[in-house]
Design a protein around this motif. Structure first.
Motif, PDB file in Angstrom:
ATOM      1  N   GLY A 326       0.836  -1.188   0.000  1.00 53.14           N
ATOM      2  CA  GLY A 326       0.000   0.000   0.000  1.00 53.14           C
ATOM      3  C   GLY A 326       0.873   1.240   0.000  1.00 53.14           C
ATOM      4  O   GLY A 326       2.028   1.208   0.434  1.00 53.14           O
ATOM      5  N   GLU A 327       0.326   2.372  -0.449  1.00 53.95           N
ATOM      6  CA  GLU A 327       1.114   3.588  -0.607  1.00 53.95           C
ATOM      7  C   GLU A 327       1.108   4.465   0.638  1.00 53.95           C
ATOM      8  O   GLU A 327       2.120   5.013   1.021  1.00 53.95           O
ATOM      9  CB  GLU A 327       0.598   4.383  -1.813  1.00 53.95           C
ATOM     10  N   ASP A 328      -0.043   4.638   1.287  1.00 52.19           N
ATOM     11  CA  ASP A 328      -0.166   5.567   2.424  1.00 52.19           C
ATOM     12  C   ASP A 328      -0.666   4.786   3.634  1.00 52.19           C
ATOM     13  O   ASP A 328      -1.842   4.844   3.991  1.00 52.19           O
ATOM     14  CB  ASP A 328      -1.121   6.706   2.058  1.00 52.19           C
ATOM     15  N   ILE A 329       0.230   4.046   4.261  1.00 51.21           N
ATOM     16  CA  ILE A 329      -0.127   3.117   5.333  1.00 51.21           C
ATOM     17  C   ILE A 329       0.532   3.590   6.628  1.00 51.21           C
ATOM     18  O   ILE A 329       1.756   3.781   6.692  1.00 51.21           O
ATOM     19  CB  ILE A 329       0.321   1.685   5.006  1.00 51.21           C
ATOM     20  N   MET A 330      -0.292   3.788   7.693  1.00 50.76           N
ATOM     21  CA  MET A 330       0.250   4.121   9.004  1.00 50.76           C
ATOM     22  C   MET A 330       0.922   2.884   9.580  1.00 50.76           C
ATOM     23  O   MET A 330       0.343   1.797   9.601  1.00 50.76           O
ATOM     24  CB  MET A 330      -0.856   4.618   9.940  1.00 50.76           C
ATOM     25  N   GLN A 331       2.140   3.049  10.081  1.00 49.74           N
ATOM     26  CA  GLN A 331       2.903   1.891  10.524  1.00 49.74           C
ATOM     27  C   GLN A 331       3.835   2.263  11.659  1.00 49.74           C
ATOM     28  O   GLN A 331       4.181   3.429  11.855  1.00 49.74           O
ATOM     29  CB  GLN A 331       3.718   1.316   9.356  1.00 49.74           C
ATOM     30  N   VAL A 332       4.205   1.238  12.405  1.00 48.75           N
ATOM     31  CA  VAL A 332       5.151   1.377  13.508  1.00 48.75           C
ATOM     32  C   VAL A 332       6.153   0.235  13.410  1.00 48.75           C
ATOM     33  O   VAL A 332       5.866  -0.804  12.799  1.00 48.75           O
ATOM     34  CB  VAL A 332       4.451   1.341  14.878  1.00 48.75           C
ATOM     35  N   PRO A 333       7.336   0.378  14.022  1.00 47.95           N
ATOM     36  CA  PRO A 333       8.284  -0.735  14.026  1.00 47.95           C
ATOM     37  C   PRO A 333       7.704  -1.924  14.807  1.00 47.95           C
ATOM     38  O   PRO A 333       7.033  -1.756  15.829  1.00 47.95           O
ATOM     39  CB  PRO A 333       9.515  -0.153  14.726  1.00 47.95           C
ATOM     40  N   SER A 334       7.960  -3.107  14.323  1.00 46.59           N
ATOM     41  CA  SER A 334       7.491  -4.310  15.025  1.00 46.59           C
ATOM     42  C   SER A 334       8.096  -4.412  16.410  1.00 46.59           C
ATOM     43  O   SER A 334       7.488  -4.989  17.326  1.00 46.59           O
ATOM     44  CB  SER A 334       7.855  -5.558  14.209  1.00 46.59           C
ATOM     45  N   SER A 335       9.290  -3.833  16.583  1.00 49.27           N
ATOM     46  CA  SER A 335       9.953  -3.895  17.889  1.00 49.27           C
ATOM     47  C   SER A 335       9.271  -3.032  18.942  1.00 49.27           C
ATOM     48  O   SER A 335       9.582  -3.142  20.127  1.00 49.27           O
ATOM     49  CB  SER A 335      11.417  -3.478  17.739  1.00 49.27           C
ATOM     50  N   ALA A 336       8.330  -2.142  18.540  1.00 49.96           N
ATOM     51  CA  ALA A 336       7.615  -1.319  19.523  1.00 49.96           C
ATOM     52  C   ALA A 336       6.400  -2.027  20.088  1.00 49.96           C
ATOM     53  O   ALA A 336       5.819  -1.569  21.082  1.00 49.96           O
ATOM     54  CB  ALA A 336       7.199  -0.001  18.871  1.00 49.96           C
ATOM     55  N   LEU A 337       5.985  -3.149  19.481  1.00 50.90           N
ATOM     56  CA  LEU A 337       4.759  -3.836  19.887  1.00 50.90           C
ATOM     57  C   LEU A 337       5.045  -4.942  20.885  1.00 50.90           C
ATOM     58  O   LEU A 337       6.128  -5.547  20.893  1.00 50.90           O
ATOM     59  CB  LEU A 337       4.081  -4.433  18.641  1.00 50.90           C
ATOM     60  N   PHE A 338       4.039  -5.220  21.719  1.00 45.29           N
ATOM     61  CA  PHE A 338       4.098  -6.351  22.644  1.00 45.29           C
ATOM     62  C   PHE A 338       2.665  -6.778  22.950  1.00 45.29           C
ATOM     63  O   PHE A 338       1.707  -6.050  22.672  1.00 45.29           O
ATOM     64  CB  PHE A 338       4.863  -5.981  23.925  1.00 45.29           C
ATOM     65  N   ARG A 339       2.526  -7.975  23.514  1.00 43.99           N
ATOM     66  CA  ARG A 339       1.204  -8.498  23.836  1.00 43.99           C
ATOM     67  C   ARG A 339       0.813  -8.066  25.249  1.00 43.99           C
ATOM     68  O   ARG A 339       1.603  -8.169  26.191  1.00 43.99           O
ATOM     69  CB  ARG A 339       1.192 -10.023  23.747  1.00 43.99           C
ATOM     70  N   HIS A 340      -0.444  -7.575  25.366  1.00 46.76           N
ATOM     71  CA  HIS A 340      -0.966  -7.148  26.672  1.00 46.76           C
ATOM     72  C   HIS A 340      -2.429  -7.564  26.762  1.00 46.76           C
ATOM     73  O   HIS A 340      -3.257  -7.087  25.974  1.00 46.76           O
ATOM     74  CB  HIS A 340      -0.814  -5.630  26.835  1.00 46.76           C
ATOM     75  N   GLU A 341      -2.707  -8.473  27.698  1.00 45.90           N
ATOM     76  CA  GLU A 341      -4.058  -8.976  27.917  1.00 45.90           C
ATOM     77  C   GLU A 341      -4.676  -9.502  26.622  1.00 45.90           C
ATOM     78  O   GLU A 341      -5.821  -9.217  26.278  1.00 45.90           O
ATOM     79  CB  GLU A 341      -4.942  -7.881  28.525  1.00 45.90           C
ATOM     80  N   GLY A 342      -3.849 -10.256  25.877  1.00 47.06           N
ATOM     81  CA  GLY A 342      -4.331 -10.901  24.661  1.00 47.06           C
ATOM     82  C   GLY A 342      -4.439  -9.994  23.453  1.00 47.06           C
ATOM     83  O   GLY A 342      -4.938 -10.423  22.405  1.00 47.06           O
ATOM     84  N   GLU A 343      -3.996  -8.745  23.555  1.00 44.66           N
ATOM     85  CA  GLU A 343      -4.064  -7.818  22.433  1.00 44.66           C
ATOM     86  C   GLU A 343      -2.687  -7.188  22.219  1.00 44.66           C
ATOM     87  O   GLU A 343      -1.796  -7.266  23.084  1.00 44.66           O
ATOM     88  CB  GLU A 343      -5.104  -6.716  22.702  1.00 44.66           C
ATOM     89  N   TRP A 344      -2.548  -6.553  21.049  1.00 47.81           N
ATOM     90  CA  TRP A 344      -1.324  -5.813  20.782  1.00 47.81           C
ATOM     91  C   TRP A 344      -1.384  -4.455  21.477  1.00 47.81           C
ATOM     92  O   TRP A 344      -2.436  -3.832  21.552  1.00 47.81           O
ATOM     93  CB  TRP A 344      -1.122  -5.609  19.278  1.00 47.81           C
ATOM     94  N   ALA A 345      -0.225  -4.018  21.976  1.00 51.31           N
ATOM     95  CA  ALA A 345      -0.155  -2.727  22.667  1.00 51.31           C
ATOM     96  C   ALA A 345       1.232  -2.138  22.477  1.00 51.31           C
ATOM     97  O   ALA A 345       2.166  -2.827  22.037  1.00 51.31           O
ATOM     98  CB  ALA A 345      -0.481  -2.889  24.144  1.00 51.31           C
TER      99      ALA A 345
END
Length: 398
Positions: A326-345
């Motif tokens: 996609g051309e205009d996609i909001m994104q973050v580094p995968s290293s900033a994410l972690f699992r919290h209470e079964g969801e991404w945070a």
């Protein structure tokens, strides 16, 4: 008053020490690395190494056992359809050593003697047959005159038939003896050490299509067996790329998947498209010694041939399969994410403190992840959050 003055210095010291201890127990800001949330092109891809191969490869093999003449062409030479590639001669005869030559001469002598004996047997059989025929004619006249019995006449008739058969058999024996003599003389005459002087029967092998020589299996002259490969030919401008991918990645591909070839040696990337995903996998040992199940994927080059005309058969290609982009996609580094209470945070920086923020993630590549909801553009998030960071932790940007 004098006593109070004496203790003022002590009181001040205690206050200073208590203040220092209190300051030491105040939590210090955690040094962190941050990134700004932005929208930019995003691509989910699989990267593997592949190699080029000629689409239609023709392996020219020897149709019969024979003696191949030297192939005067070289790898890369252009060849036309029906152009002669190699000639096959009959196999050479063996060289006769002294003992073999003496044995061959003895077989010729024996065959000559057998032929002479058979010819004498023919003459004897011919005489017996002639006598039996005359005797039959004489007894036939006597039988018609009723001078001899029927049994006597039939006996003479049977004898005549036997002598005729013996004569025919003797003639066939002469032919057999003559052929055996010819074979014995041929073994003596057609030796590799002697030129027969006869014109050899040549088998000419020609090219089935226009193309170029890719490989020569048997260039020098020598004996070849039926089915031995001699030459491989094909059209180097008709190339495809084969890539072996992990089986778990192969199920994510489909015919028509876009492919990009990088760092292949040219100035620009090349484009391709998946044509075939083979339905059978194979086991391959990785560089680390791990068994992997892999699948061959065949890719067609769709870029202009002028861009890759310097490529040849078996060239290395760094292949990128584009699964989604996609051309205009909001994104973050995968290293900033972690699992919290079964969801991404992740942690968002607000007022110099880390704030826990649940987010919804879409596509994930190796280094980045698409953010569907939970963040706004230009927000700042903590990259590589450690165990020393919690919701509300004071931070200091590195």
């Amino acid at each position: 008053m004098s006593g109070l003055r004496k203790h003022i210095g002590l009181i001040i010291s205690v206050i200073v020490i208590a203040a220092v201890i209190g300051i030491g127990f105040i939590p210090q800001p955690v040094l962190v690395e941050v990134v700004t949330v932005k929208s930019k092109p995003f691509r989910v891809e699989i990267e593997e190494e592949g190699k080029t191969r000629v689409t239609d490869r023709y392996v020219i093999s020897a149709p019969v056992d024979g003696f191949a003449r030297r192939i005067e062409m070289d790898v890369g030479d252009t060849i036309k359809k029906d152009q002669q590639i190699v000639c096959l001669e009959p196999l050479r005869s063996n060289v006769l050593d002294p003992r073999s030559r003496a044995e061959a001469e003895a077989r010729v002598s024996a065959a000559t003697a057998a032929l002479n004996a058979a010819e004498r047997d023919v003459r004897a059989a011919d005489a017996d047959a002639g006598f039996a025929e005359k005797e039959l004619e004489r007894l036939k006249k006597l039988f018609e005159a009723k001078t001899i019995s029927l049994d006597r006449f039939q006996e003479a008739e049977a004898k005549a038939r036997r002598t005729r058969a013996s004569h025919e058999s003797a003639r066939f024996a002469v032919q057999v003896a003559r052929f055996e003599k010819t074979a014995a003389e041929a073994a003596l005459r057609y030796s590799a050490a002697q030129a027969s002087g006869e014109e050899l029967e040549i088998v000419s092998i020609t090219a089935p299509v226009n193309g170029r020589i890719l490989k020569i299996h048997h260039q020098s002259e020598g004996v070849v067996n039926r089915g031995d490969p001699l030459v491989e030919i094909g059209d180097p401008l008709s190339l495809e790329v084969e890539v072996d991918v992990l089986s778990r990645d192969a199920v994510r591909l489909s015919p028509g998947t876009r492919v990009v070839f990088k760092r292949w040696g040219g100035d620009a990337d090349l484009d391709g498209v998946v044509r075939t995903i083979e339905p059978v996998g194979f086991t391959k040992i990785s560089a680390l010694g791990v068994e992997e199940q892999r699948v061959l994927v065949i890719i067609d080059l769709v870029s202009s041939p002028e861009l890759w005309q310097r490529l040849g058969d078996g060239y290395r290609m760094e292949t990128v399969f584009v699964l989604w982009e996609g051309e205009d996609i909001m994104q973050v580094p995968s290293s900033a994410l972690f699992r919290h209470e079964g969801e991404w945070a992740l942690y968002v920086v607000e007022d110099k403190r880390a704030r826990l923020r649940p987010v919804k993630i879409g596509h994930v590549s190796g280094l980045a992840a698409q953010v569907i909801s939970g963040l706004e553009a230009n927000e700042t998030v903590i990259n590589h959050p450690g165990d020393n960071i919690d919701a509300g932790t004071r931070i200091r940007i590195r």
